[in-house]
Design an enzyme around this catalytic site. Structure first.
Site, short mmCIF file in Angstrom:
data_model
loop_
_atom_site.label_atom_id
_atom_site.label_comp_id
_atom_site.label_asym_id
_atom_site.label_seq_id
_atom_site.Cartn_x
_atom_site.Cartn_y
_atom_site.Cartn_z
N GLU A 1 12.61 -4.86 -11.03
CA GLU A 1 12.53 -4.03 -9.81
C GLU A 1 13.29 -4.75 -8.69
O GLU A 1 12.88 -5.81 -8.23
CB GLU A 1 11.06 -3.85 -9.41
CG GLU A 1 10.91 -2.90 -8.24
CD GLU A 1 9.47 -2.78 -7.74
OE1 GLU A 1 8.79 -3.82 -7.62
OE2 GLU A 1 9.04 -1.66 -7.46
N GLU B 1 -1.79 -0.31 -7.48
CA GLU B 1 -0.54 0.47 -7.50
C GLU B 1 0.59 -0.53 -7.34
O GLU B 1 0.77 -1.10 -6.26
CB GLU B 1 -0.51 1.50 -6.37
CG GLU B 1 -1.50 2.63 -6.62
CD GLU B 1 -1.49 3.67 -5.52
OE1 GLU B 1 -2.48 4.42 -5.44
OE2 GLU B 1 -0.53 3.71 -4.74
N CYS C 1 8.20 2.61 -4.25
CA CYS C 1 7.70 2.29 -5.59
C CYS C 1 8.11 3.34 -6.60
O CYS C 1 8.36 3.04 -7.76
CB CYS C 1 6.18 2.16 -5.54
SG CYS C 1 5.39 3.63 -4.92
N LYS D 1 -6.26 -5.44 5.06
CA LYS D 1 -5.25 -6.46 5.39
C LYS D 1 -3.87 -5.86 5.13
O LYS D 1 -3.46 -5.70 3.99
CB LYS D 1 -5.42 -7.73 4.56
CG LYS D 1 -4.58 -8.86 5.16
CD LYS D 1 -4.12 -9.89 4.16
CE LYS D 1 -2.87 -9.55 3.44
NZ LYS D 1 -1.64 -9.40 4.25
#
Ligand code: NAD
Length: 504
Positions: free
Chosen positions: A398, A267, A301, A192
């Protein structure tokens, strides 16, 4: 052709590819294109804000059908000799290379990523397939662990059908990074992709079938996280979930998968420090810090989103950084000269924008950028926050945009304290001319990966992943197979033939 007409030609190619998939993107289930009966959502082009198509949210029945197809295809795929899987996955890589330009244009179109990076990222996707294809023949091999009474040996077997859920920042490359080892291990996959950038995942599934992958081995379903994603993570026939995305989504997936005891590989987010000591090669350090945060539009990331600079060189380094940031070329992602493209979605641009007031309210200084760019698209000026302190939100959270937070430090101990004082622990970068210090600091940093005097350079046999809130598990090398496979121990009693004779 000049840069501008080349850019226009690339955009037209991407639009043609996307339109070729139909006005509303459905799913690929059991090797068959399914139109999709669920609600449809607009997909935006980040550079223009225009609707480029729609994507269907899979219905519960469609998701069940995709899982059933993966379950049905699993025994034969798992039993296929590793050499045969290897050959097929190399064929996938060949076809990716043949269509790398087209894939790159699609990434520019629906993810807003810049051509200069995407033209390499698609080829890296092919390398991921080649690397794991080459490991397939030995993936089952184990160890011999004999004792005086037993001959113990281990083998590995693919865990079963797995779910792969990926984000929007570099969709194609990240999908190959998860799907290639799963297939090489002998698992079947339901993928997905992210709802904001769904197109390149479908190209990958089509390519895989063109390469000869049996129906049901790789299925692609579209949809929202809270509906399709959730159902996939809860499905009892899905044995593991490989997920790349936000930390809070990782927590949700863990909860959703708990009833069926899903194995998970995460992750997640990062707030990665780049530490610059005063004895470093400062020009190289500056180049790398700028590259690691502003490339991929800051939506990376492993971006170096916190710049920790030793106080003795702080003023000079920050002034040089601000001058560089102000000169970055922001614009059309299809133009090879563009260094920073748009943010993925207006919602995400608003999130990035919100940190400007947070920064100044907290007492930091905006040394470059700080504003959205007027006009069509979701563009935001590359931004530098200077004079930050470790407890500030801009030093902790973040932001996932082209925004760098600079924090001064006094000495080695101070640098380590600041670097580790966040919930995340994905990557860290360290610049120094002193090898002893490099080894000490690398050891003390709470991060899954540390680069010394280097930007992020990926070597596929090495482990990739984070600690703390940045992830669970490692990818790369044999680590990927440990996730997608179960280890079995067989203990053979020595002298067992005598036992069986007694039985007779
Ligand atoms: P996200 O978590 O919002 O979405 C990622 C995927 O998860 C999407 O496909 C989404 O539909 C799906 N999803 C959302 N809610 C779900 C749920 N409840 N159940 C199942 N699936 C669900 O992340 P994003 O905004 O698309 O991506 C940005 C994030 O990804 C950043 O935090 C970034 O750091 C992280 N990221 C990490 C790495 C890494 O290697 N550590 C790499 C790339 C991106």
């Amino acid at each position: 052709m000049n840069d501008e007409s080349q850019a226009a030609a690339r955009r037209n190619q991407a639009l043609a590819t996307v339109r070729g998939l139909g006005p509303r993107l459905g799913h690929l289930i059991g090797g068959v294109a399914v139109e999709g009966a669920g609600a449809a959502h607009d997909v935006l082009e980040p550079a223009t804000g225009e609707v480029i198509g729609q994507v269907h949210d899979a219905t519960a029945a469609e998701l069940d059908a995709a899982v059933a197809a993966a379950k049905q295809a699993f025994p034969a795929w798992a039993a296929m000799p590793g050499d045969a899987r290897k050959a097929m996955l190399h064929k996938v890589a060949d076809l990716i290379v043949a269509r790398a330009g087209e894939i790159a244009t699609v990434e520019c179109l629906d993810a807003g990523q810049c051509w200069r990076f995407m033209s390499k990222a698609a080829v890296r996707g092919a390398e991921n397939f080649r690397f794991f294809a080459d490991q397939a023949p030995a993936a089952r091999d184990g160890q011999a662990l004999p004792t005086t009474d037993h001959l113990n040996f281990t083998t590995r077997q693919p865990i079963g059908p797995v779910g792969v859920i990926t984000p929007w920042n570099t969709p194609f490359m990240l999908s190959t990074w998860k799907i290639a080892p799963a297939l090489a291990a002998g698992c079947t996959v339901v993928h997905k992709p992210a709802e904001w950038s769904p197109y390149s995942a479908r190209l990958l599934a089509d390519i895989a079938h063109e390469a000869g992958l049996p129906a049901g081995v790789l299925n692609s379903v579209n949809g929202l996280g809270e509906t399709t994603g959730k159902r996939l993570t809860e499905h009892p026939d899905i044995k593991a979930i490989a997920f790349v995305g936000d930390t809070s989504t990782g927590s949700a997936i863990m909860r959703q998968g708990s009833e069926t005891l899903k194995r998970v590989h995460f992750e997640l987010g990062g707030k990665n420090p780049v530490i610059v000591f005063d004895d470093a090669d400062l020009d190289r350090a500056l180049d790398a810090a700028i590259f690691m945060i502003y490339s991929l539009n800051g939506q990376r990331c492993t971006s170096s989103s916190r710049l920790l600079v030793q106080r003795s060189i702080y003023d000079l380094f920050v002034a040089q950084a601000a001058a560089r940031v102000a000169k970055l070329r922001v614009g059309d992602p299809f133009d090879p000269a563009t260094e920073v493209g748009p943010l993925i979605h207006p919602r995400h641009r608003d999130k990035v924008q919100s940190y400007m007031a947070i920064a100044t309210d907290e007492g930091a200084r905006i040394a470059a950028g700080g504003t959205a760019i007027d006009g069509p698209g979701h563009f935001f000026r590359p931004t530098l926050f200077a004079d930050a302190r470790r407890g500030m939100r801009i030093a902790q959270e973040e932001i996932f945009g082209p925004v760098l937070t600079v924090i001064p430090f006094d000495d080695e101990a101070d640098a380590i304290r600041i670097a580790n004082d966040v919930r995340y622990g994905l990557a860290a970068y360290l610049w120094t001319g002193n090898l002893d210090r490099a080894l000490r600091v690398a050891d003390a940093l709470e991060a899954g990966m540390v680069w010394v005097n280097s930007e992020n350079v990926r070597h596929l046999p090495t482990p990739f992943g984070g600690v703390k809130s940045s992830g669970i598990g490692r990818d790369g090398g044999d680590w990927s197979f440990d996730f997608y496979m179960e280890t079995k121990n067989v203990a053979l009693a020595r002298g067992s033939h005598k036992i069986s004779r007694m039985g007779v």
